[in-house]
Design an enzyme around this catalytic site. Structure first.
Site, PDB file in Angstrom:
ATOM      1  N   THR A  81       0.810  -1.219   0.000  1.00 30.33           N
ATOM      2  CA  THR A  81       0.000   0.000   0.000  1.00 30.33           C
ATOM      3  C   THR A  81       0.846   1.274   0.000  1.00 30.33           C
ATOM      4  O   THR A  81       1.961   1.265   0.502  1.00 30.33           O
ATOM      5  CB  THR A  81      -0.858  -0.041   1.283  1.00 30.33           C
ATOM      6  OG1 THR A  81      -1.740  -1.134   1.150  1.00 30.33           O
ATOM      7  CG2 THR A  81      -1.620   1.217   1.546  1.00 30.33           C
ATOM      8  N   ARG A  86     -14.026  -7.847   0.315  1.00 27.63           N
ATOM      9  CA  ARG A  86     -13.284  -7.449   1.519  1.00 27.63           C
ATOM     10  C   ARG A  86     -12.776  -5.994   1.427  1.00 27.63           C
ATOM     11  O   ARG A  86     -12.245  -5.571   0.416  1.00 27.63           O
ATOM     12  CB  ARG A  86     -12.102  -8.404   1.685  1.00 27.63           C
ATOM     13  CG  ARG A  86     -11.199  -8.111   2.884  1.00 27.63           C
ATOM     14  CD  ARG A  86     -10.000  -7.321   2.493  1.00 27.63           C
ATOM     15  NE  ARG A  86      -9.040  -7.203   3.603  1.00 27.63           N
ATOM     16  CZ  ARG A  86      -8.011  -6.347   3.616  1.00 27.63           C
ATOM     17  NH1 ARG A  86      -7.815  -5.550   2.598  1.00 27.63           N
ATOM     18  NH2 ARG A  86      -7.190  -6.303   4.641  1.00 27.63           N
ATOM     19  N   GLY A 134     -10.260  -3.264   3.439  1.00 27.57           N
ATOM     20  CA  GLY A 134      -9.224  -3.128   4.461  1.00 27.57           C
ATOM     21  C   GLY A 134      -9.340  -1.812   5.208  1.00 27.57           C
ATOM     22  O   GLY A 134     -10.368  -1.122   5.143  1.00 27.57           O
ATOM     23  N   ASP A 135      -8.295  -1.463   5.905  1.00 29.63           N
ATOM     24  CA  ASP A 135      -8.303  -0.236   6.704  1.00 29.63           C
ATOM     25  C   ASP A 135      -8.074   1.026   5.882  1.00 29.63           C
ATOM     26  O   ASP A 135      -8.510   2.109   6.263  1.00 29.63           O
ATOM     27  CB  ASP A 135      -7.207  -0.315   7.780  1.00 29.63           C
ATOM     28  CG  ASP A 135      -5.823  -0.464   7.157  1.00 29.63           C
ATOM     29  OD1 ASP A 135      -5.665  -1.282   6.219  1.00 29.63           O
ATOM     30  OD2 ASP A 135      -4.892   0.247   7.583  1.00 29.63           O
ATOM     31  N   THR A 138      -0.242   1.225   7.023  1.00 34.40           N
ATOM     32  CA  THR A 138      -0.072   0.080   6.133  1.00 34.40           C
ATOM     33  C   THR A 138       0.175  -1.169   6.961  1.00 34.40           C
ATOM     34  O   THR A 138       0.873  -1.123   7.973  1.00 34.40           O
ATOM     35  CB  THR A 138       1.082   0.292   5.143  1.00 34.40           C
ATOM     36  OG1 THR A 138       1.247  -0.931   4.405  1.00 34.40           O
ATOM     37  CG2 THR A 138       2.389   0.642   5.826  1.00 34.40           C
ATOM     38  N   GLY A 139      -0.431  -2.263   6.533  1.00 28.83           N
ATOM     39  CA  GLY A 139      -0.272  -3.497   7.285  1.00 28.83           C
ATOM     40  C   GLY A 139      -1.505  -4.353   7.153  1.00 28.83           C
ATOM     41  O   GLY A 139      -2.314  -4.145   6.236  1.00 28.83           O
ATOM     42  N   GLY A 186      -4.826  -5.050   7.398  1.00 26.08           N
ATOM     43  CA  GLY A 186      -5.929  -4.110   7.571  1.00 26.08           C
ATOM     44  C   GLY A 186      -6.968  -4.478   8.606  1.00 26.08           C
ATOM     45  O   GLY A 186      -7.492  -3.608   9.304  1.00 26.08           O
TER      46      GLY A 186
HETATM   47  N1  ASP Z   1      -3.628  -2.185   4.891  1.00 24.49           N
HETATM   48  C1  ASP Z   1      -3.901  -2.709   3.583  1.00 24.49           C
HETATM   49  C2  ASP Z   1      -5.132  -3.566   3.621  1.00 24.49           C
HETATM   50  O1  ASP Z   1      -5.331  -4.279   4.577  1.00 24.49           O
HETATM   51  C3  ASP Z   1      -2.788  -3.519   3.034  1.00 24.49           C
HETATM   52  C4  ASP Z   1      -1.448  -2.849   3.065  1.00 24.49           C
HETATM   53  O2  ASP Z   1      -1.181  -1.990   3.882  1.00 24.49           O
HETATM   54  O3  ASP Z   1      -0.626  -3.189   2.207  1.00 24.49           O
HETATM   55  O4  ASP Z   1      -5.880  -3.554   2.670  1.00 24.49           O
END
Ligand code: ASP
Length: 315
Positions: free
Chosen positions: A182, A210, A212-213, A233-234, A236
């Site tokens: 991300t 789905r 994400g965050d 980022t992470g 989510g």
């Molecule tokens: N946070 C993002 C998600 O869960 C993924 C990412 O940070 O790469 O969609």
């Protein structure tokens, strides 16, 4: 004129030096720097934090290396569905989109939602219709395709990632291996105005629409002139449960913590406690930047009017 700063990320995860070729590392560094310089130039010329982060994110979305816009990951069904959000810390206006396909720069669509609709968060087909109505640039599926993301997806597409038996344990490791790519940018401009934005293809093999965050205001993206701008980022699901971005702002507002202190509590204590792997970038209204993560690495950088300029990948 206050100190102005731009911070960026290109995803966090198991990013290890031994897995990287010098050429690839160089390409990531160059991609980050190009995006950071473009956004910083906007701030230097007296432009707004919002325009600075937009300039940055567009470049990262166009760069195949990052999981946003072109080069987004594949869903269970083998398509690319993107999420993006932006927030203006001056007015607390926000705009977000989820599950959009074929939109060249999802951040432009999120911005359009913020500025030219009566809504905050649009999804799927409706977001797509709005994009067409507003004349947002679209591209065919081929434009977004990258062999690397396709191969990543092929390796796990026949699996279900959410069970906890042994097979899936290994699968979880496999998933963890897939860096979260991300992209995000936060800025504080010459007038002390803050803005934050995040854009992503989400997680490889995601299913059932789905979300994400990243596009959720308060989870992966948040900005408030009174406190800070944050882009996460992470993994989510965990960032949503932690209301991570907003929690940093709350710790600053209600407890009087500094940006760095607040981010460390959320990333190293609150997220870690529920297994939330990843990180976040932030700026405050004094132009201080912080880049905090609990994963092996995070593609990241920041540049400030006091001369500081950093691009880094590993711990
Ligand atoms: N946070 C993002 C998600 O869960 C993924 C990412 O940070 O790469 O969609």
């Amino acid at each position: 004129m206050s100190k102005y700063t731009l911070a960026i990320h290109g995803g966090a995860g198991t990013i290890l030096k031994e897995d990287m070729t010098p050429e690839l590392e160089e390409a990531y560094q160059a991609g980050l720097r190009q995006a950071m310089d473009a956004g910083f130039a906007v701030l230097e010329q007296g432009g707004s934090a919002l325009n600075a982060i937009k300039a940055t994110i567009v470049i990262l979305e166009d760069n195949m290396l990052f999981n946003a816009g072109r080069g987004s990951v594949f869903t269970k069904k083998g398509v690319q569905e993107m999420d993006a959000a932006v927030m203006d810390g001056r007015t607390l206006d926000a705009g977000a989109v989820t599950g959009v396909r074929n939109v060249r720069n999802p951040i432009e669509l999120a911005m359009e939602v913020m500025l030219n609709s009566n809504h905050v968060f649009l999804s799927g087909k409706g977001a797509q219709d709005f994009a067409i109505k507003q004349g947002i640039k679209l591209e065919p599926d081929e434009y977004f395709f990258s062999q690397f993301r396709y191969d990543q997806w092929k390796a796990i597409r026949d699996s279900d990632t959410y069970s906890l038996d042994h097979t899936h344990q290994r699968l979880e490791e496999l998933m963890r291996d897939k860096k979260f790519g991300t992209v995000g940018a936060v800025a504080c401009d010459q007038n002390g105005n803050i803005a934050a934005a995040t854009s992503t293809g989400g997680m490889t093999n995601k299913k059932y629409g789905r979300i994400g965050d990243s596009p959720i205001i308060g989870a992966g993206t948040y900005a408030n002139n009174a406190t800070c701008g944050i882009s996460c980022t992470g993994h989510g699901e965990l960032f949503i449960r932690a209301a991570a971005a907003h929690d940093v702002s709350c710790l600053m507002e209600y407890k009087g913590l500094s940006l760095q202190e607040a981010m460390e509590i959320v990333v190293h204590e609150k997220l870690m406690a529920i297994g939330g792997e990843g990180g976040m970038i932030g700026v405050d209204a004094q132009g201080n930047a912080a880049l905090v993560f609990n994963s092996q690495g995070m593609y990241r950088g920041f540049k400030s009017s006091d001369g500081a300029s950093v691009v880094a990948i590993y711990k």
